[in-house]
Design a protein around this motif. Structure first.
Motif, PDB file in Angstrom:
ATOM      1  N   GLY A 139      42.988  -0.868  -1.542  1.00 22.08           N
ATOM      2  CA  GLY A 139      43.509   0.483  -1.732  1.00 22.08           C
ATOM      3  C   GLY A 139      42.733   1.310  -2.736  1.00 22.08           C
ATOM      4  O   GLY A 139      42.858   2.535  -2.763  1.00 22.08           O
ATOM      5  N   TYR A 140      41.939   0.691  -3.570  1.00 18.71           N
ATOM      6  CA  TYR A 140      41.107   1.406  -4.544  1.00 18.71           C
ATOM      7  C   TYR A 140      39.865   1.931  -3.842  1.00 18.71           C
ATOM      8  O   TYR A 140      39.253   1.223  -3.057  1.00 18.71           O
ATOM      9  N   ARG A 141      39.483   3.152  -4.138  1.00 19.89           N
ATOM     10  CA  ARG A 141      38.263   3.706  -3.552  1.00 19.89           C
ATOM     11  C   ARG A 141      37.115   3.500  -4.533  1.00 19.89           C
ATOM     12  O   ARG A 141      37.228   3.791  -5.714  1.00 19.89           O
ATOM     13  N   LEU A 142      36.019   2.985  -4.013  1.00 19.81           N
ATOM     14  CA  LEU A 142      34.823   2.739  -4.822  1.00 19.81           C
ATOM     15  C   LEU A 142      33.754   3.730  -4.391  1.00 19.81           C
ATOM     16  O   LEU A 142      33.289   3.700  -3.257  1.00 19.81           O
ATOM     17  N   ASP A 143      33.414   4.655  -5.292  1.00 25.05           N
ATOM     18  CA  ASP A 143      32.443   5.708  -5.001  1.00 25.05           C
ATOM     19  C   ASP A 143      31.159   5.491  -5.773  1.00 25.05           C
ATOM     20  O   ASP A 143      31.190   5.105  -6.946  1.00 25.05           O
ATOM     21  N   ARG A 144      30.052   5.760  -5.101  1.00 26.59           N
ATOM     22  CA  ARG A 144      28.744   5.768  -5.765  1.00 26.59           C
ATOM     23  C   ARG A 144      28.426   7.220  -6.085  1.00 26.59           C
ATOM     24  O   ARG A 144      28.408   8.074  -5.200  1.00 26.59           O
ATOM     25  N   VAL A 145      28.189   7.500  -7.350  1.00 22.72           N
ATOM     26  CA  VAL A 145      27.912   8.858  -7.798  1.00 22.72           C
ATOM     27  C   VAL A 145      26.465   8.922  -8.258  1.00 22.72           C
ATOM     28  O   VAL A 145      26.055   8.193  -9.159  1.00 22.72           O
ATOM     29  N   GLU A 146      25.688   9.782  -7.589  1.00 23.36           N
ATOM     30  CA  GLU A 146      24.278   9.969  -7.942  1.00 23.36           C
ATOM     31  C   GLU A 146      24.127  11.311  -8.635  1.00 23.36           C
ATOM     32  O   GLU A 146      24.454  12.346  -8.069  1.00 23.36           O
ATOM     33  N   SER A 147      23.648  11.279  -9.852  1.00 21.01           N
ATOM     34  CA  SER A 147      23.406  12.503 -10.603  1.00 21.01           C
ATOM     35  C   SER A 147      21.921  12.784 -10.623  1.00 21.01           C
ATOM     36  O   SER A 147      21.101  11.898 -10.440  1.00 21.01           O
ATOM     37  N   HIS A 148      21.576  14.022 -10.846  1.00 20.40           N
ATOM     38  CA  HIS A 148      20.160  14.374 -10.950  1.00 20.40           C
ATOM     39  C   HIS A 148      19.751  14.286 -12.399  1.00 20.40           C
ATOM     40  O   HIS A 148      20.472  14.788 -13.259  1.00 20.40           O
ATOM     41  N   PRO A 149      18.727  13.623 -12.762  1.00 22.21           N
ATOM     42  CA  PRO A 149      17.710  12.990 -11.947  1.00 22.21           C
ATOM     43  C   PRO A 149      18.259  11.763 -11.229  1.00 22.21           C
ATOM     44  O   PRO A 149      19.279  11.205 -11.607  1.00 22.21           O
TER      45      PRO A 149
END
Length: 70
Positions: free
Chosen positions: A13-23
């Motif tokens: 039930g937990y959502r696992l997100d990959r967050v890419e920031s710039h750079p």
């Protein structure tokens, strides 16, 4: 700062997100609560985020007296 979010998994039930920031070298993983959708924690790698989810669920299991199995 602009960032892109990709949902990689839904674990218990937990959502696992990959967050890419710039750079592009700034990558983190966020764990979102299944109940209210708020971000619970940030991690530098996916295994740490997955471990957090499993340990959080295990801590919520009540420790009660159990009958021995015969």
């Amino acid at each position: 700062m602009q960032s892109r979010r990709h949902t990689e998994a839904n674990i218990l039930g937990y959502r696992l997100d990959r967050v890419e920031s710039h750079p592009a070298e700034a990558i983190r993983y966020e764990v979102t609560s299944p109940d209210n959708g708020i971000v619970l924690a940030h991690f530098p790698d996916r295994p740490s985020a997955e471990r957090f989810i499993v340990m959080r669920e295990l801590r919520q299991i009540s420790t009660r007296p159990r009958n021995p199995a015969f």
